[in-house]
Design a protein around this motif. Sequence first.
Motif, PDB file in Angstrom:
ATOM      1  N   ASP A 136       0.837  -1.199   0.000  1.00  0.00           N
ATOM      2  CA  ASP A 136       0.000   0.000   0.000  1.00  0.00           C
ATOM      3  C   ASP A 136       0.868   1.244   0.000  1.00  0.00           C
ATOM      4  O   ASP A 136       1.865   1.320   0.727  1.00  0.00           O
ATOM      5  CB  ASP A 136      -0.916   0.017   1.222  1.00  0.00           C
ATOM      6  CG  ASP A 136      -2.026  -1.013   1.122  1.00  0.00           C
ATOM      7  OD1 ASP A 136      -2.074  -1.742   0.116  1.00  0.00           O
ATOM      8  OD2 ASP A 136      -2.853  -1.092   2.050  1.00  0.00           O
ATOM      9  N   PHE A 188      -2.950   3.799  -2.843  1.00  0.00           N
ATOM     10  CA  PHE A 188      -2.864   2.897  -3.980  1.00  0.00           C
ATOM     11  C   PHE A 188      -2.370   1.539  -3.473  1.00  0.00           C
ATOM     12  O   PHE A 188      -1.355   1.464  -2.793  1.00  0.00           O
ATOM     13  CB  PHE A 188      -1.910   3.462  -5.036  1.00  0.00           C
ATOM     14  CG  PHE A 188      -2.264   4.859  -5.449  1.00  0.00           C
ATOM     15  CD1 PHE A 188      -3.270   5.097  -6.368  1.00  0.00           C
ATOM     16  CD2 PHE A 188      -1.620   5.945  -4.876  1.00  0.00           C
ATOM     17  CE1 PHE A 188      -3.613   6.387  -6.726  1.00  0.00           C
ATOM     18  CE2 PHE A 188      -1.951   7.243  -5.237  1.00  0.00           C
ATOM     19  CZ  PHE A 188      -2.955   7.469  -6.158  1.00  0.00           C
ATOM     20  N   SER A 189      -3.098   0.468  -3.799  1.00  0.00           N
ATOM     21  CA  SER A 189      -2.764  -0.874  -3.325  1.00  0.00           C
ATOM     22  C   SER A 189      -2.382  -1.762  -4.503  1.00  0.00           C
ATOM     23  O   SER A 189      -3.053  -1.765  -5.538  1.00  0.00           O
ATOM     24  CB  SER A 189      -3.952  -1.500  -2.593  1.00  0.00           C
ATOM     25  OG  SER A 189      -4.255  -0.786  -1.427  1.00  0.00           O
ATOM     26  N   THR A 195      -4.580  -4.237  -8.730  1.00  0.00           N
ATOM     27  CA  THR A 195      -4.403  -2.888  -8.165  1.00  0.00           C
ATOM     28  C   THR A 195      -5.766  -2.332  -7.764  1.00  0.00           C
ATOM     29  O   THR A 195      -6.791  -2.688  -8.350  1.00  0.00           O
ATOM     30  CB  THR A 195      -3.747  -1.915  -9.176  1.00  0.00           C
ATOM     31  OG1 THR A 195      -4.590  -1.791 -10.323  1.00  0.00           O
ATOM     32  CG2 THR A 195      -2.376  -2.414  -9.608  1.00  0.00           C
ATOM     33  N   SER A 196      -5.758  -1.468  -6.769  1.00  0.00           N
ATOM     34  CA  SER A 196      -6.982  -0.795  -6.346  1.00  0.00           C
ATOM     35  C   SER A 196      -6.642   0.565  -5.758  1.00  0.00           C
ATOM     36  O   SER A 196      -5.490   0.837  -5.415  1.00  0.00           O
ATOM     37  CB  SER A 196      -7.753  -1.642  -5.318  1.00  0.00           C
ATOM     38  OG  SER A 196      -6.990  -1.811  -4.145  1.00  0.00           O
ATOM     39  N   THR A 197      -7.655   1.399  -5.660  1.00  0.00           N
ATOM     40  CA  THR A 197      -7.486   2.761  -5.147  1.00  0.00           C
ATOM     41  C   THR A 197      -8.498   3.001  -4.039  1.00  0.00           C
ATOM     42  O   THR A 197      -9.618   2.502  -4.090  1.00  0.00           O
ATOM     43  CB  THR A 197      -7.715   3.798  -6.268  1.00  0.00           C
ATOM     44  OG1 THR A 197      -6.901   3.466  -7.374  1.00  0.00           O
ATOM     45  CG2 THR A 197      -7.371   5.196  -5.808  1.00  0.00           C
ATOM     46  N   SER A 245     -12.205   1.465  -5.536  1.00  0.00           N
ATOM     47  CA  SER A 245     -12.196   0.544  -6.673  1.00  0.00           C
ATOM     48  C   SER A 245     -12.976  -0.714  -6.359  1.00  0.00           C
ATOM     49  O   SER A 245     -12.943  -1.220  -5.234  1.00  0.00           O
ATOM     50  CB  SER A 245     -10.762   0.133  -7.016  1.00  0.00           C
ATOM     51  OG  SER A 245      -9.982   1.245  -7.357  1.00  0.00           O
TER      52      SER A 245
END
Length: 195
Positions: free
Chosen positions: A99, A123-124, A145-147, A171
Amino acid sequence: MKKSLLTLICFIAAISFAQAQLLPSFKLGIKGGLGFSNLRTEGKYFNSDTKTGFQLGLWGRIGVAGFHIQPEAYYASKKAGIKLTEGNESGDVTFKSLDVPLLLGTRIGLGPVGFRLQAGPVFSFAQKEKLTISNVTNFDDYKKTSTGIIGGIGADISKFTIDLRYEHGLSNLNANSSNDQKLKMWTVGVGIAIL
């Protein structure tokens, strides 16, 4: 004469304080913490219980004029309990990720003691997933990925820091749009400045 001298002393003190606020500051440290997360889904596909995970990593802080930017990078293990709404099957899900939050904030206080307000994006980048029940979802469908958005409060006492934050996933974690899933998490972290 006394009024003039007192005015001059106050004026010099105000200029010194203003210049100290305009000088840039830099800190670098390590941190660890606990995260209390759950996985939310649209509709009634499953219910989620809050489970405890952890975080471990680095933080930096660059400040000027009472404001700062605080980038961080940490390894996180986020857990949630899952129970299907149809049937009695239940289990746990674990997301392991790198992260990277980018926090903007302000610090209120004098000298080594202060309080902070911070918020910003996170952001991950998924590292690995684990699921103990097979038919909740297929992890091949999860995005890498995710936000999210993160915000919270903190305190500094000399080189030590403590933070309380809330993270809200923006996300959809599942690439299958019919099953929208987002993580929500509270974290409590402690850290120490090494520079």
